[in-house]
Design a protein around this motif. Structure first.
Motif, PDB file in Angstrom:
ATOM      1  N   ASP A   1      -8.941  -0.132   6.532  1.00  0.00           N
ATOM      2  CA  ASP A   1      -9.319   0.797   5.922  1.00  0.00           C
ATOM      3  C   ASP A   1      -9.388   0.994   4.312  1.00  0.00           C
ATOM      4  O   ASP A   1      -9.565   2.025   3.824  1.00  0.00           O
ATOM      5  CB  ASP A   1      -9.062   2.222   6.566  1.00  0.00           C
ATOM      6  CG  ASP A   1      -7.404   2.373   6.487  1.00  0.00           C
ATOM      7  OD1 ASP A   1      -6.595   1.531   6.216  1.00  0.00           O
ATOM      8  OD2 ASP A   1      -6.820   3.458   6.823  1.00  0.00           O
ATOM      9  N   ILE A   2      -8.465  -0.092   3.919  1.00  0.00           N
ATOM     10  CA  ILE A   2      -8.112  -0.132   2.186  1.00  0.00           C
ATOM     11  C   ILE A   2      -9.158  -1.397   1.692  1.00  0.00           C
ATOM     12  O   ILE A   2      -9.013  -2.502   2.092  1.00  0.00           O
ATOM     13  CB  ILE A   2      -6.648  -0.154   2.072  1.00  0.00           C
ATOM     14  CG1 ILE A   2      -6.061   1.130   2.827  1.00  0.00           C
ATOM     15  CG2 ILE A   2      -6.436   0.147   0.588  1.00  0.00           C
ATOM     16  CD1 ILE A   2      -4.472   1.095   2.732  1.00  0.00           C
TER      17      ILE A   2
ATOM     18  N   SER B   1      -3.014   5.117  -3.341  1.00  0.00           N
ATOM     19  CA  SER B   1      -3.709   5.938  -3.195  1.00  0.00           C
ATOM     20  C   SER B   1      -5.120   5.750  -3.628  1.00  0.00           C
ATOM     21  O   SER B   1      -5.622   6.930  -4.206  1.00  0.00           O
ATOM     22  CB  SER B   1      -3.079   7.337  -3.336  1.00  0.00           C
ATOM     23  OG  SER B   1      -2.057   7.550  -2.718  1.00  0.00           O
TER      24      SER B   1
ATOM     25  N   ASP C   1      -2.619   9.742   8.710  1.00  0.00           N
ATOM     26  CA  ASP C   1      -2.779   8.577   9.063  1.00  0.00           C
ATOM     27  C   ASP C   1      -2.899   8.509  10.645  1.00  0.00           C
ATOM     28  O   ASP C   1      -1.934   9.165  11.139  1.00  0.00           O
ATOM     29  CB  ASP C   1      -2.151   7.587   8.327  1.00  0.00           C
ATOM     30  CG  ASP C   1      -2.673   6.069   8.479  1.00  0.00           C
ATOM     31  OD1 ASP C   1      -2.581   5.511   9.768  1.00  0.00           O
ATOM     32  OD2 ASP C   1      -3.140   5.439   7.710  1.00  0.00           O
TER      33      ASP C   1
ATOM     34  N   ARG D   1      -1.136   4.009   1.830  1.00  0.00           N
ATOM     35  CA  ARG D   1      -0.677   4.283   3.625  1.00  0.00           C
ATOM     36  C   ARG D   1       0.382   4.976   3.656  1.00  0.00           C
ATOM     37  O   ARG D   1       0.599   5.587   4.544  1.00  0.00           O
ATOM     38  CB  ARG D   1      -1.088   2.722   4.096  1.00  0.00           C
ATOM     39  CG  ARG D   1      -0.786   2.857   5.612  1.00  0.00           C
ATOM     40  CD  ARG D   1      -1.302   1.373   6.265  1.00  0.00           C
ATOM     41  NE  ARG D   1      -2.468   1.553   6.277  1.00  0.00           N
ATOM     42  CZ  ARG D   1      -3.235   0.380   6.561  1.00  0.00           C
ATOM     43  NH1 ARG D   1      -2.347  -0.658   7.126  1.00  0.00           N
ATOM     44  NH2 ARG D   1      -4.324   0.187   6.635  1.00  0.00           N
TER      45      ARG D   1
ATOM     46  N   ARG E   1       0.106   8.490   3.493  1.00  0.00           N
ATOM     47  CA  ARG E   1      -0.785   9.086   4.389  1.00  0.00           C
ATOM     48  C   ARG E   1       0.144   8.987   5.801  1.00  0.00           C
ATOM     49  O   ARG E   1      -0.026  10.183   6.667  1.00  0.00           O
ATOM     50  CB  ARG E   1      -1.927   8.387   4.893  1.00  0.00           C
ATOM     51  CG  ARG E   1      -2.886   8.537   3.765  1.00  0.00           C
ATOM     52  CD  ARG E   1      -4.466   7.898   3.994  1.00  0.00           C
ATOM     53  NE  ARG E   1      -4.372   6.461   4.346  1.00  0.00           N
ATOM     54  CZ  ARG E   1      -4.301   5.402   3.707  1.00  0.00           C
ATOM     55  NH1 ARG E   1      -4.595   5.617   2.515  1.00  0.00           N
ATOM     56  NH2 ARG E   1      -4.693   4.342   4.300  1.00  0.00           N
ATOM     57  N   LEU E   2       0.969   8.246   6.059  1.00  0.00           N
ATOM     58  CA  LEU E   2       1.827   8.188   7.031  1.00  0.00           C
ATOM     59  C   LEU E   2       2.887   8.986   7.100  1.00  0.00           C
ATOM     60  O   LEU E   2       2.999  10.112   7.952  1.00  0.00           O
ATOM     61  CB  LEU E   2       2.512   6.862   7.168  1.00  0.00           C
ATOM     62  CG  LEU E   2       1.714   5.572   7.825  1.00  0.00           C
ATOM     63  CD1 LEU E   2       2.571   4.183   7.494  1.00  0.00           C
ATOM     64  CD2 LEU E   2       1.384   5.620   9.267  1.00  0.00           C
TER      65      LEU E   2
ATOM     66  N   LEU F   1       0.019  -5.540   3.205  1.00  0.00           N
ATOM     67  CA  LEU F   1      -1.240  -5.816   3.923  1.00  0.00           C
ATOM     68  C   LEU F   1      -1.744  -6.987   3.375  1.00  0.00           C
ATOM     69  O   LEU F   1      -1.559  -7.579   2.403  1.00  0.00           O
ATOM     70  CB  LEU F   1      -2.122  -4.468   3.718  1.00  0.00           C
ATOM     71  CG  LEU F   1      -1.707  -3.148   3.863  1.00  0.00           C
ATOM     72  CD1 LEU F   1      -2.420  -1.889   3.700  1.00  0.00           C
ATOM     73  CD2 LEU F   1      -1.294  -3.051   5.311  1.00  0.00           C
TER      74      LEU F   1
ATOM     75  N   LEU G   1       3.950  -1.976   5.220  1.00  0.00           N
ATOM     76  CA  LEU G   1       3.206  -1.538   4.270  1.00  0.00           C
ATOM     77  C   LEU G   1       2.583  -2.646   3.608  1.00  0.00           C
ATOM     78  O   LEU G   1       1.711  -2.343   2.398  1.00  0.00           O
ATOM     79  CB  LEU G   1       3.774  -0.322   3.537  1.00  0.00           C
ATOM     80  CG  LEU G   1       4.286   1.023   4.042  1.00  0.00           C
ATOM     81  CD1 LEU G   1       4.628   1.973   3.346  1.00  0.00           C
ATOM     82  CD2 LEU G   1       2.936   1.426   4.809  1.00  0.00           C
TER      83      LEU G   1
ATOM     84  N   SER H   1       0.781  -1.263   0.159  1.00  0.00           N
ATOM     85  CA  SER H   1       0.063   0.112   0.011  1.00  0.00           C
ATOM     86  C   SER H   1       0.863   1.389  -0.089  1.00  0.00           C
ATOM     87  O   SER H   1       1.290   1.810   1.022  1.00  0.00           O
ATOM     88  CB  SER H   1      -1.145   0.050   1.180  1.00  0.00           C
ATOM     89  OG  SER H   1      -1.775   1.300   1.084  1.00  0.00           O
TER      90      SER H   1
ATOM     91  N   ARG I   1      -1.841   6.109  12.398  1.00  0.00           N
ATOM     92  CA  ARG I   1      -0.538   5.487  12.941  1.00  0.00           C
ATOM     93  C   ARG I   1       0.554   6.730  12.857  1.00  0.00           C
ATOM     94  O   ARG I   1       1.426   6.297  13.520  1.00  0.00           O
ATOM     95  CB  ARG I   1      -0.310   4.406  12.063  1.00  0.00           C
ATOM     96  CG  ARG I   1      -1.238   3.348  11.946  1.00  0.00           C
ATOM     97  CD  ARG I   1      -1.246   2.473  10.888  1.00  0.00           C
ATOM     98  NE  ARG I   1      -2.246   1.601  10.645  1.00  0.00           N
ATOM     99  CZ  ARG I   1      -3.416   1.855  10.021  1.00  0.00           C
ATOM    100  NH1 ARG I   1      -3.353   2.872   9.460  1.00  0.00           N
ATOM    101  NH2 ARG I   1      -4.339   1.044   9.884  1.00  0.00           N
ATOM    102  N   SER I   2       0.365   7.681  12.055  1.00  0.00           N
ATOM    103  CA  SER I   2       1.634   8.697  12.064  1.00  0.00           C
ATOM    104  C   SER I   2       1.692   9.555  13.695  1.00  0.00           C
ATOM    105  O   SER I   2       2.342  10.070  13.831  1.00  0.00           O
ATOM    106  CB  SER I   2       1.543   9.738  11.071  1.00  0.00           C
ATOM    107  OG  SER I   2       0.271  10.484  11.159  1.00  0.00           O
TER     108      SER I   2
END
Length: 150
Positions: free
Chosen positions: A115-116, A134, A19, A10, A13-14, A68, A66, A7, A21-22
């Motif tokens: 979430d994906i 994305s 995200d 993700r 986003r991190l 998944l 990353l 991903s 998780r960040s």
């Protein structure tokens, strides 16, 4: 069941901090496991969470967090059909009629990735199932069908 994909979405986003998780280490930094090369002792110096995210995502190595799990159970389509009774159509030119309500991509019963959507892939090529980049969420749709036989 099974399968994995990478991903990029993700990762971005991190990196950009969008995200959840960040949030880890944002205030106080992250202490990496290992030996501090300057002191020779166990590392106790924090590094910037953003710098760690950058090196994890954009280095030449694959960021394993990353990758998944693509396992999911999805309610892809539901169609509820009501056949009109023949008594209702008795004195008309219509032989039969049915009214249906249809819904597609309604929900995940289980999604290991969270979430994906594992089906929202990078492209339509043969290797696309291994990459998510994305992707927009899958479109949920609702509709009605009317079928009339003369």
């Amino acid at each position: 069941m099974g399968g994995e994909y990478y991903s990029y979405g993700r990762g971005y986003r991190l990196f950009f901090g969008t995200d959840a998780r960040s949030l880890v280490g944002r205030e106080s930094g992250i202490i990496e496991e290992g030996i501090n090369e300057h002191t020779g002792f166990v590392n106790d110096s924090p590094t910037s969470a953003m710098l760690k995210q950058f090196t994890d995502i954009f280095s030449n190595e694959i960021a394993t967090d990353l990758i998944l799990d693509a396992t999911n159970v999805k309610l892809r389509e539901v169609a509820l059909t009501f056949d009109l009774p023949r008594k209702m159509l008795k004195n008309t030119f219509i032989q039969s009629a049915a009214l249906s309500a249809v819904g597609r991509n309604l929900l995940f019963l289980y999604n290991a990735a969270g979430d994906i959507d594992p089906e929202a892939t990078y492209s339509s090529g043969p290797t696309s199932t291994a990459f998510e980049h994305s992707s927009l969420p899958s479109t949920r749709s609702y509709g009605m069908n009317l079928k009339i036989n003369f």
